[in-house]
Scaffold this motif. Structure first.
Motif, PDB file in Angstrom:
ATOM      1  N   ARG A 170      39.431  49.979  22.062  1.00 16.31           N
ATOM      2  CA  ARG A 170      38.738  51.190  21.779  1.00 16.31           C
ATOM      3  C   ARG A 170      37.515  51.318  22.233  1.00 16.31           C
ATOM      4  N   VAL A 171      36.620  50.355  23.022  1.00 17.15           N
ATOM      5  CA  VAL A 171      35.423  50.593  23.245  1.00 17.15           C
ATOM      6  C   VAL A 171      35.566  50.759  24.995  1.00 17.15           C
ATOM      7  N   TYR A 172      36.693  50.575  25.355  1.00 17.80           N
ATOM      8  CA  TYR A 172      36.772  50.667  27.079  1.00 17.80           C
ATOM      9  C   TYR A 172      36.822  52.058  27.152  1.00 17.80           C
ATOM     10  N   ALA A 173      36.023  52.543  28.176  1.00 20.28           N
ATOM     11  CA  ALA A 173      35.935  53.850  28.707  1.00 20.28           C
ATOM     12  C   ALA A 173      36.789  53.977  30.149  1.00 20.28           C
ATOM     13  N   PRO A 174      37.950  54.488  30.119  1.00 19.48           N
ATOM     14  CA  PRO A 174      38.810  54.529  31.262  1.00 19.48           C
ATOM     15  C   PRO A 174      37.974  55.180  32.476  1.00 19.48           C
ATOM     16  N   ASN A 175      38.218  54.431  33.825  1.00 17.37           N
ATOM     17  CA  ASN A 175      37.707  55.141  34.810  1.00 17.37           C
ATOM     18  C   ASN A 175      38.513  54.692  36.063  1.00 17.37           C
ATOM     19  N   PRO A 176      37.910  55.264  37.147  1.00 15.90           N
ATOM     20  CA  PRO A 176      38.848  54.862  38.461  1.00 15.90           C
ATOM     21  C   PRO A 176      39.120  53.554  38.952  1.00 15.90           C
ATOM     22  N   SER A 177      38.002  52.671  38.375  1.00 14.41           N
ATOM     23  CA  SER A 177      38.112  51.391  38.694  1.00 14.41           C
ATOM     24  C   SER A 177      39.699  50.661  38.287  1.00 14.41           C
ATOM     25  N   PHE A 178      39.960  51.032  37.273  1.00 15.73           N
ATOM     26  CA  PHE A 178      41.343  50.490  36.673  1.00 15.73           C
ATOM     27  C   PHE A 178      42.546  50.744  37.684  1.00 15.73           C
ATOM     28  N   ASP A 179      42.612  51.998  38.103  1.00 20.10           N
ATOM     29  CA  ASP A 179      43.838  52.226  39.009  1.00 20.10           C
ATOM     30  C   ASP A 179      43.674  51.579  40.393  1.00 20.10           C
ATOM     31  N   GLY A 180      42.211  51.688  40.920  1.00 20.66           N
ATOM     32  CA  GLY A 180      41.969  50.872  42.116  1.00 20.66           C
ATOM     33  C   GLY A 180      42.452  49.383  42.101  1.00 20.66           C
ATOM     34  N   ALA A 181      41.950  48.777  41.047  1.00 17.21           N
ATOM     35  CA  ALA A 181      41.987  47.549  40.948  1.00 17.21           C
ATOM     36  C   ALA A 181      43.686  47.209  40.787  1.00 17.21           C
ATOM     37  N   ARG A 182      44.327  48.128  39.915  1.00 15.38           N
ATOM     38  CA  ARG A 182      45.813  47.974  39.887  1.00 15.38           C
ATOM     39  C   ARG A 182      46.359  47.939  41.198  1.00 15.38           C
ATOM     40  N   ASP A 183      46.038  48.977  41.742  1.00 13.53           N
ATOM     41  CA  ASP A 183      47.090  49.305  43.097  1.00 13.53           C
ATOM     42  C   ASP A 183      46.849  48.265  43.848  1.00 13.53           C
ATOM     43  N   THR A 184      45.484  47.635  43.998  1.00 18.05           N
ATOM     44  CA  THR A 184      45.244  46.369  44.976  1.00 18.05           C
ATOM     45  C   THR A 184      46.100  45.050  44.429  1.00 18.05           C
TER      46      THR A 184
END
Length: 562
Positions: A170-184
């Motif tokens: 709940r406290v997590y704020a989705p941001n582009p770093s998630f997709d970038g890290a997952r792609d890597t």
């Protein structure tokens, strides 16, 4: 699976609604910044016509509350006069409820079908399942997914409860770093998440782990490479997490030398397995320091697995969401929140130059707030951002060597806006040998290049040929450090150069400025006067007499000002 949307914040819910309704209608809705919306959470315009979308997140509120709110906003809806108005809400609705709401909305509502309750939204989620995973917090709230995470986390995270995991999500704020890290991670099977203190690398790693656990991967949190080598099995989907794998304290060179081959062996093992993924987190400067003594970590091929989390990717909207989520989840007393809202300081916090998720976490934690008065809370929050020394003190004093510290001190005495690489080199080569001699440390010809490489990302940023501090709060911290440690006394007699630190008079001026900022150091002025009175600018004999005279005059003015 039917979602109740209770795990989403109002901002998360608005984002989801825009995506779902936009996909259903085949259009794109504009998004707006958090705040009073005037009845508009999404807008689609084509020519003179406009469609307005409004999202009302009332999952934990009664229908009566929703009805009262729509009734209050009916005048705003009429004033907007859209060609079509669509309402989406997380509050459960009956057919009678929809009819009643339609009466308040007025002619802009073309059909009661344009009022979407949670049942309608769940129908769209089943129709467009890809949208679920693009909203990671919604997907992780799925009961079956959460149960899988809890079972996996029971071993990996010392039996974290479902409530604790839900709170983290709940406290997590989705941001582009998630997709970038997952792609890597998917491309290389390994990702090294490195970032400055407090930016959120561990949170990102945990969200990745939860996402994989929800898909049926076994989560294994390891404290040593031996743990990983003993647990890996090619037949089972496994996600390994090694948080702060190079340690939370100063790097142990001997220990790393012994672990080097094990790290190489485990990463090779993971990369060769179709069912293994490996997430490592570390502070960027420790990672670069380790590369100086580790043949394997220095291998350029490892760079493809490195994902550097940069606080710069936090847009104003994401920062606002980080603050909102922490206030919502951390148990911050309601009177403190009310005081913060009424003070008008929310925008100042979001836009603060030292904004950092860790400071936000500290200042919203009910245990840290303690017995502080609500009316003093806004000022205390701003003060924490103004003086974020706690984030930098341990990192500067214990995690980097004196050789690296000297480069940061040289940069500090340069322009407030940074320096060119060559100017910084000149400044460093003026300061570094002298400070090494004072502290009894050795120095070498490669110190500048190695220090700059190690500090990049965590302490300094390099854009083209320009070097600056990665965050203004580091300069603020160094101001306090240099004053309290009286390190500047060691700078007397430093040879000046035409570039870098400028002539000594300028360095004396900066040191005097430091001392005058601290009322606790009045006795330092006479000592500084003696230190710089006999300084000699390091100009070559080819320089003109008039220029040297000018510099002598400048030095005289500086010394007399003490």
């Amino acid at each position: 699976m039917a979602y109740d949307f209770g795990n989403l914040s109002p901002v998360d819910f608005e984002d989801l609604v825009r995506d779902l309704v936009g996909r259903e209608f085949g259009i794109r809705f504009e998004a707006f910044a958090p705040g009073p919306d005037g009845g508009v959470d999404g807008r689609h315009s084509k020519g003179a016509s406009a469609m307005i979308l409004q999202a009302k997140h009332y999952a934990r509120s009664s229908y009566a509350s929703l009805k009262a709110q729509i009734k209050r906003e009916s005048a705003s809806i009429a004033k907007l006069n859209p060609d079509r108005y669509v309402l989406a809400t997380s509050c459960p609705l009956t057919p009678l409820n929809k009819s009643e709401l339609a009466g308040f909305i007025g002619p802009a509502l073309k059909s009661e079908a344009d009022i979407l309750g949670p049942g309608d939204l769940n129908g769209l989620l089943r129709k467009y399942p890809d949208i679920v995973k693009s909203h990671i917090k919604l997907w992780l709230s799925d009961a079956a997914v959460l149960d899988r995470i809890v079972r996996s986390a029971a071993h990996a995270f010392n039996r974290m409860t479902k409530k604790e995991i839900e709170a983290k999500v709940r406290v997590y704020a989705p941001n582009p770093s998630f997709d970038g890290a997952r792609d890597t991670l998917e491309s290389n099977h390994v990702v090294i998440i490195s970032a400055p203190p407090g930016v959120g690398k561990t949170t990102l790693a945990e969200m990745l782990c939860y996402a994989y656990s929800g898909e049926g991967w076994e989560l294994i949190s390891i404290r040593s490479l031996e743990d990983g080598l003993a647990a890996i099995e090619d037949q089972t989907k496994q996600i390994f997490l090694f948080d702060d794998f190079l340690g939370k304290v100063a790097l142990d060179r001997h220990a790393l030398a012994h672990k080097d081959s094990e790290l190489a062996r485990f990463i090779k093992r993971v990369r060769n397995s179709p069912n293994a993924r490996f997430i490592l987190t570390t502070r960027a400067y420790i990672f670069e320091e380790a590369r100086q003594i580790s043949e394997y970590l220095a291998d350029r091929r490892l760079d493809i697995s490195r994902y550097v989390l940069d606080v710069g990717i936090y847009t104003r909207r994401i920062k606002a969401l980080i603050l909102y989520n922490h206030l919502l989840v951390a148990g911050t007393p309601s009177d403190h929140i009310a005081s913060l809202v009424s003070s008008g300081e929310l925008a100042r916090i979001v836009d603060h130059k030292n904004f950092n998720p860790r400071i936000i976490e500290w200042m919203t934690d009910v245990n840290r707030i303690g017995d502080s008065a609500a009316d003093a809370y806004p000022a205390a929050f701003i003060n924490a951002l103004d003086h974020p020394g706690q984030l930098w003190d341990i990192a500067f004093r214990t995690h980097i060597s004196k050789t690296r510290q000297h480069l940061l001190i040289a940069l500090f005495f340069g322009s407030e806006y940074g320096m060119t690489v060559e100017d910084l080199r000149d400044a460093y080569e003026s300061l570094h040998p002298r400070l090494c001699a004072k502290y009894g440390n050795g120095h070498g010809p490669k110190d500048f290049e190695e220090s700059l490489r190690i500090l990049e990302g965590d302490f300094v940023s390099i854009r083209g040929s320009h070097v600056g501090f990665v965050n203004p709060s580091l300069r603020d911290y160094l101001t306090g450090y240099l004053v309290t440690s009286r390190c500047f006394w060691r700078l007397r007699g430093v040879p000046a150069k035409p570039t870098g630190l400028k002539p000594s008079g300028d360095l004396a001026s900066r040191c005097r400025s430091l001392v005058t900022r601290s009322p606790s150091l009045p006795s330092a002025l006479p000592m500084l006067r003696r230190s710089f009175r006999n300084c000699r600018p390091g100009w070559s004999s080819k320089e003109s007499i008039s220029h040297s005279a000018m510099r002598r005059g400048f030095r005289t003015r500086i010394v007399s000002s003490y």
